[in-house]
Design a protein around this motif. Structure first.
Motif, PDB file in Angstrom:
ATOM      1  N   ASP A   1       0.836  -1.204   0.000  1.00 31.56           N
ATOM      2  CA  ASP A   1       0.000   0.000   0.000  1.00 31.56           C
ATOM      3  C   ASP A   1       0.874   1.259   0.000  1.00 31.56           C
ATOM      4  OD1 ASP A   1       0.049   1.256   2.945  1.00 31.56           O
ATOM      5  OD2 ASP A   1       0.139  -0.941   3.101  1.00 31.56           O
ATOM      6  N   LEU A   2       0.294   2.341  -0.455  1.00 32.27           N
ATOM      7  CA  LEU A   2       1.022   3.597  -0.621  1.00 32.27           C
ATOM      8  C   LEU A   2       1.605   4.107   0.697  1.00 32.27           C
ATOM      9  CD1 LEU A   2       1.829   6.069  -2.352  1.00 32.27           C
ATOM     10  CD2 LEU A   2      -0.409   7.050  -1.794  1.00 32.27           C
ATOM     11  N   TYR A   3       0.823   4.005   1.776  1.00 31.35           N
ATOM     12  CA  TYR A   3       1.248   4.576   3.044  1.00 31.35           C
ATOM     13  C   TYR A   3       2.463   3.846   3.616  1.00 31.35           C
ATOM     14  CZ  TYR A   3      -3.462   6.251   2.303  1.00 31.35           C
ATOM     15  OH  TYR A   3      -4.580   6.785   1.729  1.00 31.35           O
ATOM     16  N   THR A   4       2.451   2.499   3.515  1.00 29.38           N
ATOM     17  CA  THR A   4       3.605   1.735   3.997  1.00 29.38           C
ATOM     18  C   THR A   4       4.813   2.001   3.115  1.00 29.38           C
ATOM     19  OG1 THR A   4       2.122   0.001   4.815  1.00 29.38           O
ATOM     20  CG2 THR A   4       4.441  -0.577   4.571  1.00 29.38           C
ATOM     21  N   ALA A   5       4.564   2.155   1.809  1.00 27.34           N
ATOM     22  CA  ALA A   5       5.666   2.443   0.893  1.00 27.34           C
ATOM     23  C   ALA A   5       6.320   3.780   1.221  1.00 27.34           C
ATOM     24  CB  ALA A   5       5.163   2.439  -0.550  1.00 27.34           C
ATOM     25  N   VAL A   6       5.519   4.754   1.575  1.00 30.45           N
ATOM     26  CA  VAL A   6       6.055   6.088   1.863  1.00 30.45           C
ATOM     27  C   VAL A   6       6.684   6.160   3.251  1.00 30.45           C
ATOM     28  CG1 VAL A   6       5.443   8.520   2.204  1.00 30.45           C
ATOM     29  CG2 VAL A   6       4.460   7.237   0.290  1.00 30.45           C
ATOM     30  N   LEU A   7       5.966   5.652   4.235  1.00 27.84           N
ATOM     31  CA  LEU A   7       6.398   5.815   5.625  1.00 27.84           C
ATOM     32  C   LEU A   7       7.235   4.648   6.149  1.00 27.84           C
ATOM     33  CD1 LEU A   7       3.005   7.153   7.027  1.00 27.84           C
ATOM     34  CD2 LEU A   7       5.010   8.487   6.305  1.00 27.84           C
ATOM     35  N   GLY A   8       7.185   3.536   5.461  1.00 29.39           N
ATOM     36  CA  GLY A   8       7.857   2.352   5.976  1.00 29.39           C
ATOM     37  C   GLY A   8       6.939   1.597   6.914  1.00 29.39           C
ATOM     38  N   GLY A   9       7.323   0.379   7.248  1.00 26.53           N
ATOM     39  CA  GLY A   9       6.500  -0.405   8.158  1.00 26.53           C
ATOM     40  C   GLY A   9       6.820  -1.884   8.038  1.00 26.53           C
ATOM     41  N   GLU A  10       5.829  -2.704   8.345  1.00 33.24           N
ATOM     42  CA  GLU A  10       6.014  -4.152   8.288  1.00 33.24           C
ATOM     43  C   GLU A  10       4.949  -4.774   7.395  1.00 33.24           C
ATOM     44  OE1 GLU A  10       5.912  -5.443  12.332  1.00 33.24           O
ATOM     45  OE2 GLU A  10       8.064  -5.067  12.632  1.00 33.24           O
ATOM     46  N   LEU A  11       5.322  -5.915   6.801  1.00 34.26           N
ATOM     47  CA  LEU A  11       4.434  -6.610   5.883  1.00 34.26           C
ATOM     48  C   LEU A  11       4.543  -8.105   6.148  1.00 34.26           C
ATOM     49  CD1 LEU A  11       2.606  -5.711   3.472  1.00 34.26           C
ATOM     50  CD2 LEU A  11       4.516  -6.333   1.970  1.00 34.26           C
ATOM     51  N   ILE A  12       3.399  -8.790   6.253  1.00 33.64           N
ATOM     52  CA  ILE A  12       3.405 -10.242   6.408  1.00 33.64           C
ATOM     53  C   ILE A  12       3.426 -10.866   5.018  1.00 33.64           C
ATOM     54  CG2 ILE A  12       2.213 -12.266   7.319  1.00 33.64           C
ATOM     55  CD1 ILE A  12       3.332 -10.414   9.455  1.00 33.64           C
ATOM     56  N   VAL A  13       4.453 -11.663   4.755  1.00 37.08           N
ATOM     57  CA  VAL A  13       4.634 -12.267   3.432  1.00 37.08           C
ATOM     58  C   VAL A  13       4.602 -13.791   3.561  1.00 37.08           C
ATOM     59  CG1 VAL A  13       6.219 -12.545   1.491  1.00 37.08           C
ATOM     60  CG2 VAL A  13       5.989 -10.318   2.590  1.00 37.08           C
ATOM     61  N   GLU A  14       3.851 -14.427   2.677  1.00 38.45           N
ATOM     62  CA  GLU A  14       3.790 -15.885   2.652  1.00 38.45           C
ATOM     63  C   GLU A  14       4.986 -16.434   1.871  1.00 38.45           C
ATOM     64  OE1 GLU A  14       1.703 -17.973   4.191  1.00 38.45           O
ATOM     65  OE2 GLU A  14       0.752 -16.231   5.132  1.00 38.45           O
ATOM     66  N   THR A  15       5.734 -17.331   2.518  1.00 39.34           N
ATOM     67  CA  THR A  15       6.804 -18.051   1.829  1.00 39.34           C
ATOM     68  C   THR A  15       6.276 -19.449   1.508  1.00 39.34           C
ATOM     69  OG1 THR A  15       7.819 -19.027   3.801  1.00 39.34           O
ATOM     70  CG2 THR A  15       8.456 -16.767   3.227  1.00 39.34           C
ATOM     71  N   PHE A  16       7.131 -20.308   0.968  1.00 38.91           N
ATOM     72  CA  PHE A  16       6.671 -21.633   0.567  1.00 38.91           C
ATOM     73  C   PHE A  16       6.358 -22.519   1.771  1.00 38.91           C
ATOM     74  CE2 PHE A  16       6.463 -25.437  -2.046  1.00 38.91           C
ATOM     75  CZ  PHE A  16       5.992 -24.932  -3.253  1.00 38.91           C
ATOM     76  N   ASP A  17       6.976 -22.236   2.899  1.00 40.42           N
ATOM     77  CA  ASP A  17       6.755 -23.091   4.073  1.00 40.42           C
ATOM     78  C   ASP A  17       6.239 -22.303   5.275  1.00 40.42           C
ATOM     79  OD1 ASP A  17       9.040 -21.672   4.608  1.00 40.42           O
ATOM     80  OD2 ASP A  17      10.160 -23.372   5.445  1.00 40.42           O
ATOM     81  N   GLY A  18       5.543 -21.192   5.030  1.00 35.33           N
ATOM     82  CA  GLY A  18       4.995 -20.417   6.133  1.00 35.33           C
ATOM     83  C   GLY A  18       5.086 -18.924   5.856  1.00 35.33           C
ATOM     84  N   SER A  19       4.735 -18.127   6.843  1.00 37.94           N
ATOM     85  CA  SER A  19       4.755 -16.675   6.665  1.00 37.94           C
ATOM     86  C   SER A  19       5.891 -16.048   7.471  1.00 37.94           C
ATOM     87  CB  SER A  19       3.422 -16.064   7.094  1.00 37.94           C
ATOM     88  OG  SER A  19       3.121 -16.386   8.434  1.00 37.94           O
ATOM     89  N   VAL A  20       6.373 -14.906   6.985  1.00 38.81           N
ATOM     90  CA  VAL A  20       7.428 -14.165   7.677  1.00 38.81           C
ATOM     91  C   VAL A  20       7.032 -12.693   7.730  1.00 38.81           C
ATOM     92  CG1 VAL A  20       9.267 -15.750   6.986  1.00 38.81           C
ATOM     93  CG2 VAL A  20       8.724 -13.773   5.543  1.00 38.81           C
ATOM     94  N   LYS A  21       7.581 -11.977   8.707  1.00 40.63           N
ATOM     95  CA  LYS A  21       7.344 -10.542   8.840  1.00 40.63           C
ATOM     96  C   LYS A  21       8.506  -9.815   8.161  1.00 40.63           C
ATOM     97  CE  LYS A  21       5.602  -9.130  12.669  1.00 40.63           C
ATOM     98  NZ  LYS A  21       5.435  -8.726  14.112  1.00 40.63           N
ATOM     99  N   LEU A  22       8.156  -8.991   7.206  1.00 43.96           N
ATOM    100  CA  LEU A  22       9.163  -8.313   6.398  1.00 43.96           C
ATOM    101  C   LEU A  22       9.148  -6.817   6.687  1.00 43.96           C
ATOM    102  CD1 LEU A  22      11.222  -8.927   4.124  1.00 43.96           C
ATOM    103  CD2 LEU A  22       9.405  -8.445   2.487  1.00 43.96           C
ATOM    104  N   LYS A  23      10.305  -6.252   6.983  1.00 46.03           N
ATOM    105  CA  LYS A  23      10.400  -4.811   7.207  1.00 46.03           C
ATOM    106  C   LYS A  23      10.479  -4.073   5.876  1.00 46.03           C
ATOM    107  CE  LYS A  23      12.445  -4.583  11.823  1.00 46.03           C
ATOM    108  NZ  LYS A  23      13.550  -4.022  12.646  1.00 46.03           N
ATOM    109  N   VAL A  24       9.636  -3.043   5.745  1.00 45.84           N
ATOM    110  CA  VAL A  24       9.615  -2.237   4.527  1.00 45.84           C
ATOM    111  C   VAL A  24      10.264  -0.890   4.837  1.00 45.84           C
ATOM    112  CG1 VAL A  24       8.183  -1.188   2.741  1.00 45.84           C
ATOM    113  CG2 VAL A  24       7.495  -3.372   3.780  1.00 45.84           C
TER     114      VAL A  24
END
Length: 306
Positions: A226-249
């Protein structure tokens, strides 16, 4: 071995195209698969016949031999060689040579040919005197295709494959690739007159419905940002092949930026414990249906940037 009409098994005629054979095989394999029909012996037998039919008819060379020799297609090369040698012998008999015919390639005498043709064609060898050795021939190699989902080859697992009426227990290594072929020694056609069996060449067909793009051991995925996370930074939950991880933006992340998650890709073939990387590409999503207040704030922001 009883004759099985492989065309009839697949519900096709002899003029069927390769695409029609493949389509019919997939449809019937799903219909009669043991997982779909647990405990159904009739469905299991049909599943075996469907696999046999596909092994032969999906290979152009094997199909040609089957069309010509029927149930004995596995020994086509031996029959053709025997026919050639029978013709050579007949030619030698009528060429005016006295005594026994001699050939530089084989070293057979008349008794050898008599026994050879008798063993090949079940007769008396055209009236030759018999009683000698029998020629041995290696069995025909088989080709088979095993369809698996990408998620099935993420981990090593065992699988039972039915080939020519035989159940083969295989260990499928993690990380096999689409189109990869392995050789299973001795699981081809039976040898003739005590000759060695042929081999089975198994090709993997990997279907990818995972949402990841695979390139070797590396995986690729596009995720919305989303635009706001892209501009301000933040965290994103991303699905990997064997589970989800928290990714810093990071703040001010641009559209299309790619980040690498080391070791979150696919297993490396036959290298236990080693994995490729996962590459995440951000797809920036603009906010929709803005309220009056949101538009006002964007206008103020625009003034600050002008």
């Amino acid at each position: 071995m009883a004759y099985i009409d492989y065309y009839k098994v697949l519900g096709l005629d002899k003029s069927a195209s390769e695409a029609e054979i493949k389509k019919a095989y997939r449809k019937l394999a799903r219909k009669y698969h043991p997982d779909v029909n647990p405990g159904d012996t009739e469905a299991e037998e049909k599943f075996k016949q469907v696999n046999e039919a596909n092994e032969v008819l999906s290979n152009p060379e094997n199909r040609k031999k089957y069309d010509k020799y029927g149930k004995d297609w596995q020994h086509a090369e031996a029959y053709e060689q025997a026919e050639q040698q029978r013709a050579q012998y007949a030619s030698g008999r009528t060429s005016g040579n006295s005594g026994r015919a001699q050939y530089s390639g084989g070293g057979f005498n008349e008794e050898d040919y008599s026994d050879f043709f008798s063993s090949m064609f079940g007769g008396s060898g055209g009236g030759f005197r018999g009683g000698g050795r029998q020629a041995q021939f290696r069995g025909q190699d088989f080709n088979a295709t095993l369809s698996l989902d990408l998620r099935e080859v993420y981990e090593k697992h065992k699988r039972t494959l039915t080939v020519n009426g035989k159940n083969i227990r295989l260990t499928i290594p993690a990380g096999v690739e689409n189109g990869q072929t392995i050789k299973i020694k001795g699981y081809g056609g039976e040898g003739l007159n005590g000759g060695p069996n042929g081999d089975l060449y198994l090709q993997f067909e990997i279907n990818n419905t995972s949402g990841f793009r695979r390139d070797g051991a590396n995986l690729y995925k596009t995720v919305d940002l989303d635009l706001y996370t892209a501009v301000l930074g933040g965290e994103l939950i991303v699905e990997t092949f064997d589970g989800s991880v928290k990714l810093k933006v990071a703040p001010e992340t641009s559209n299309g930026k790619q980040v690498k998650l080391k070791g979150k890709g696919f297993p490396v073939y036959k290298k236990e414990g080693q994995f490729g990387d996962l590459f995440i590409t951000y797809d920036l999503k603009m906010p929709q249906n803005l309220s009056a207040k949101e538009k006002e704030l964007f206008q103020e922001l625009a003034k600050l940037r002008s």
